[in-house]
Design a protein around this motif. Structure first.
Motif, PDB file in Angstrom:
ATOM      1  N   ILE A   1      33.681  42.917  42.610  1.00 31.94           N
ATOM      2  CA  ILE A   1      34.884  42.459  41.895  1.00 31.94           C
ATOM      3  C   ILE A   1      35.125  40.974  42.187  1.00 31.94           C
ATOM      4  N   ILE A   2      34.987  40.577  43.467  1.00 33.20           N
ATOM      5  CA  ILE A   2      35.205  39.167  43.835  1.00 33.20           C
ATOM      6  C   ILE A   2      34.092  38.292  43.254  1.00 33.20           C
ATOM      7  N   GLN A   3      32.849  38.801  43.291  1.00 34.48           N
ATOM      8  CA  GLN A   3      31.713  38.044  42.752  1.00 34.48           C
ATOM      9  C   GLN A   3      31.894  37.790  41.260  1.00 34.48           C
ATOM     10  N   ARG A   4      32.374  38.794  40.534  1.00 35.57           N
ATOM     11  CA  ARG A   4      32.595  38.619  39.081  1.00 35.57           C
ATOM     12  C   ARG A   4      33.666  37.570  38.825  1.00 35.57           C
ATOM     13  N   ALA A   5      34.683  37.555  39.678  1.00 40.58           N
ATOM     14  CA  ALA A   5      35.732  36.545  39.515  1.00 40.58           C
ATOM     15  C   ALA A   5      35.153  35.143  39.679  1.00 40.58           C
ATOM     16  N   VAL A   6      34.242  34.982  40.655  1.00 36.95           N
ATOM     17  CA  VAL A   6      33.608  33.674  40.868  1.00 36.95           C
ATOM     18  C   VAL A   6      32.743  33.310  39.667  1.00 36.95           C
ATOM     19  N   GLU A   7      31.973  34.286  39.146  1.00 31.27           N
ATOM     20  CA  GLU A   7      31.120  34.035  37.974  1.00 31.27           C
ATOM     21  C   GLU A   7      31.952  33.615  36.766  1.00 31.27           C
ATOM     22  N   LEU A   8      33.125  34.248  36.601  1.00 34.07           N
ATOM     23  CA  LEU A   8      33.987  33.935  35.456  1.00 34.07           C
ATOM     24  C   LEU A   8      34.798  32.664  35.676  1.00 34.07           C
ATOM     25  N   ARG A   9      34.734  32.110  36.902  1.00 32.23           N
ATOM     26  CA  ARG A   9      35.567  30.972  37.310  1.00 32.23           C
ATOM     27  C   ARG A   9      37.053  31.321  37.171  1.00 32.23           C
ATOM     28  N   ALA A  10      37.397  32.537  37.607  1.00 32.17           N
ATOM     29  CA  ALA A  10      38.776  33.023  37.526  1.00 32.17           C
ATOM     30  C   ALA A  10      39.621  32.410  38.632  1.00 32.17           C
ATOM     31  N   SER A  11      40.922  32.288  38.370  1.00 33.92           N
ATOM     32  CA  SER A  11      41.846  31.785  39.392  1.00 33.92           C
ATOM     33  C   SER A  11      42.540  32.925  40.123  1.00 33.92           C
ATOM     34  N   ASP A  12      42.629  34.098  39.480  1.00 31.91           N
ATOM     35  CA  ASP A  12      43.313  35.241  40.089  1.00 31.91           C
ATOM     36  C   ASP A  12      42.598  36.533  39.728  1.00 31.91           C
ATOM     37  N   ILE A  13      42.666  37.512  40.645  1.00 32.62           N
ATOM     38  CA  ILE A  13      42.194  38.877  40.381  1.00 32.62           C
ATOM     39  C   ILE A  13      43.410  39.792  40.500  1.00 32.62           C
ATOM     40  N   HIS A  14      43.658  40.590  39.466  1.00 31.16           N
ATOM     41  CA  HIS A  14      44.767  41.556  39.489  1.00 31.16           C
ATOM     42  C   HIS A  14      44.179  42.961  39.577  1.00 31.16           C
ATOM     43  N   ILE A  15      44.546  43.706  40.608  1.00 26.02           N
ATOM     44  CA  ILE A  15      44.097  45.097  40.770  1.00 26.02           C
ATOM     45  C   ILE A  15      45.345  45.965  40.722  1.00 26.02           C
ATOM     46  N   GLU A  16      45.481  46.735  39.626  1.00 27.82           N
ATOM     47  CA  GLU A  16      46.745  47.412  39.331  1.00 27.82           C
ATOM     48  C   GLU A  16      46.529  48.913  39.161  1.00 27.82           C
ATOM     49  N   PRO A  17      47.141  49.743  40.026  1.00 26.15           N
ATOM     50  CA  PRO A  17      46.992  51.198  39.884  1.00 26.15           C
ATOM     51  C   PRO A  17      47.999  51.770  38.878  1.00 26.15           C
ATOM     52  N   PHE A  18      47.498  52.635  38.001  1.00 26.22           N
ATOM     53  CA  PHE A  18      48.352  53.378  37.080  1.00 26.22           C
ATOM     54  C   PHE A  18      48.093  54.864  37.289  1.00 26.22           C
TER      55      PHE A  18
END
Length: 573
Positions: free
Chosen positions: A197-214
């Motif tokens: 999940i963190i690696q994908r954020a780096v690949e996408l050049r994301a600034s934030d990761i949101h992990i939300e349980p429903f």
């Protein structure tokens, strides 16, 4: 079967590898120290240097692919642009494809198009020449995307996350059984899942990761250039394990799920030193986690890079050079205020000046600046820290945010006693900064004595320049957006995004649009009579202030962004 191969890699394998390494260094994607480390390891273990750089996490897949494509002069193709089904008459062993990260993707009368992670590898090219009925046309792809494509076309259709999830155990995780949660969070599949999940954020050049349980799912979303995009999510039964793993990494209390918690993770991902600010809050279906990615190596403290234009920068620099007073930066959360303040501090940071900051949290460490982390839970809030700071004989003080009247009053007192004070406020525009301080209870005569300037800003997505599409603005657009005010003569040209392999959305990175209110005598008289925000803005515009909307439209006309982006982040309609 032995058709003459149409493609020949330009140069020997050793020369090509050296060229790709040089390209990575020239792009700033590979540090000299990391290269030396990989070369030492290569002498011990052997194997291709590029493969070793990837395996050690020193170079990301995307950076590797972009460098290979650049050196070989081949197109970089994302798998989303490929057909839904594999070519019918081309058969390669899935084992061979997985081993070398390549996949035939299209067949024509002239050639077979093959997506390859390493098209410079002579052995792979020779093997393909023997195995395929036609000459090959290689294309460059990301290794993980090629592996996912092989799995989708020739395997069981699982993604990288799906393959990890198959081996993960999440059922029966009792939320009250802390030891069980700790054991689940320490299992290899869950560790790999969070790392992915963190690696994908780096690949996408994301600034934030949101992990939300429903109730029935765990949702993962990435904020890229200010816009949220949904990503592949783990199954709901792994919610407790995934969130517990993140809390362990951030050194948070995994037994405490009733209160919000904040922590920090420091790790190296794909060659980048990352700080992750972790925030958890309890929700109806579990704890929601947001991780803010702070890539210390990618932060460039340059006014030009931030979007300060040549007309605007001298005016801002003049206010910044004043020996005392207050300079405020305003805007909503995530509008780049802190980066602007850090850039200003880096320009002011000279050996003959003492700078002290009090922040919550300290986002980036700057050499030569004394940075204090506020800790409200032990009584070290902005106001208490400020009282101590003024006894430390500083020349310049930076306060993370003026949150209350007490902090504002101490900041104003500091400015009156000869200090330059930099801070932020949460208001929508520059004029709103003055009315906000008046509403807090700050006396008008103190404001007029201390405020030097107020900068309001927003971030807009920047167009990827090589693929942006020019078009002539229609008379309706010229009229609606007031384009003639900024370009009185000639044809008005605007730009729209067009997706490419490097930037699927047509945008890459962000730039700032801003307005800068400089205090003068007319504005001081307006503040003293408690003029409204609209009147203060009107006076500032009469004195030469360009609004954020106007700055955004000027940047849209220059091809830096689009009208739609400017409208998305400003209040103009």
């Amino acid at each position: 079967m032995n058709a003459v191969h149409a493609y020949v890699a330009p140069g020997t394998p050793r020369d090509l590898e050296a060229g790709i390494v040089e390209a990575l260094q020239a792009r700033g994607r590979l540090r000299d120290a990391d290269l030396a480390r990989a070369e030492r390891l290569q002498q011990e273990t052997g194997g291709p240097l590029l493969e070793l750089l990837g395996r050690l996490g020193l170079v990301s897949e995307r950076d590797h692919a972009e460098a290979v494509a650049s050196v070989l002069g081949l197109p970089l193709v994302p798998t989303k642009d490929l057909p839904d089904l594999p070519p019918e008459n081309v058969a390669l062993s899935p084992k061979f494809m997985r081993q070398f990260h390549l996949c035939p993707v299209r067949e024509t009368d002239a050639a077979v198009d093959v997506l390859m992670a390493d098209p410079q590898d002579a052995y792979q090219l020779d093997a393909l020449r023997l195995a395929l009925p036609r000459p090959i046309a290689p294309f460059v792809g990301l290794r993980s995307e090629i592996d996912a494509l092989i799995e989708r076309w020739h395997g069981q259709g699982r993604s990288a996350m799906g393959a990890i999830v198959d081996n993960a155990e999440g059922e029966g995780a009792e939320m009250d059984d802390v030891e069980h949660l700790r054991d689940l969070a320490s299992e290899a599949p869950v560790i790999r899942l969070v790392n992915l999940i963190i690696q994908r954020a780096v690949e996408l050049r994301a600034s934030d990761i949101h992990i939300e349980p429903f109730e029935n799912q765990l949702k993962v979303r990435y904020r890229v250039d200010g816009v949220l995009h949904e990503g592949e999510s783990p199954p709901a039964n792994l919610t407790a394990a995934v969130i517990s793993r993140i809390k362990i990494m951030a050194k948070l209390n995994i037994a405490e799920r009733r209160l919000p918690q904040d922590g920090r993770i420091q790790l190296r991902v794909q060659g980048r030193e990352l700080d992750l600010r972790v925030s958890t809050v309890p929700t109806s279906h579990g704890e929601s986690v947001v991780m803010r990615l702070l890539d210390r190596e990618s932060v460039v403290l340059s006014f030009e890079k931030l979007g300060f234009t040549n007309e605007f920068l001298p005016q801002f620099q003049k206010v910044l050079d004043q020996p005392h007073g207050i300079l405020l930066v305003t805007g909503p959360t995530g509008s780049g205020k802190t980066t602007t303040l850090y850039t200003a501090l880096s320009k002011l940071n000279t050996p003959d000046v003492k700078i002290i900051t009090v922040e919550d949290p300290v986002e980036y460490q700057i050499e030569g600046i004394n940075q204090i982390q506020a800790k409200p839970q032990i009584g070290l809030d902005f106001a208490h820290a400020l009282r101590s700071i003024v006894r430390q004989d500083p020349d310049i003080i930076m306060i993370g945010e003026m949150r209350d009247l007490e902090t504002a009053r101490i900041a104003i007192q500091s400015a009156l006693t000869g200090h330059l004070v930099l801070s932020t406020l949460h208001t929508n525009n520059a004029a709103g900064g003055i009315t906000r301080l008046l509403d807090m209870g700050v006396e008008d005569y103190l404001l007029t004595s201390t405020i030097n300037g107020i900068l309001a800003q927003r971030l807009v997505r920047r167009l990827e320049p090589t693929h942006a599409e020019r078009y002539a603005a229609s008379p309706e657009e010229i009229e609606k957006f007031g384009l003639r005010k900024l370009q009185p003569e000639g044809e008005i040209v605007l730009f729209r995004p067009r997706g490419s392999a490097l930037a699927p959305s047509g945008y890459v990175g962000r730039t700032t649009i801003m307005e800068f209110l400089v205090m003068n005598d007319e504005l001081r008289r307006a503040v003293m009579r408690h003029a409204g925000m609209g009147e203060i803005e009107e006076i500032a515009r009469r004195c030469g202030m360009r609004t954020m909307y106007e700055d955004g439209i000027a940047k849209a006309l220059a091809g830096l962004t689009t009208i739609e982006e400017v409208l998305r982040v400003t209040e103009e309609t």
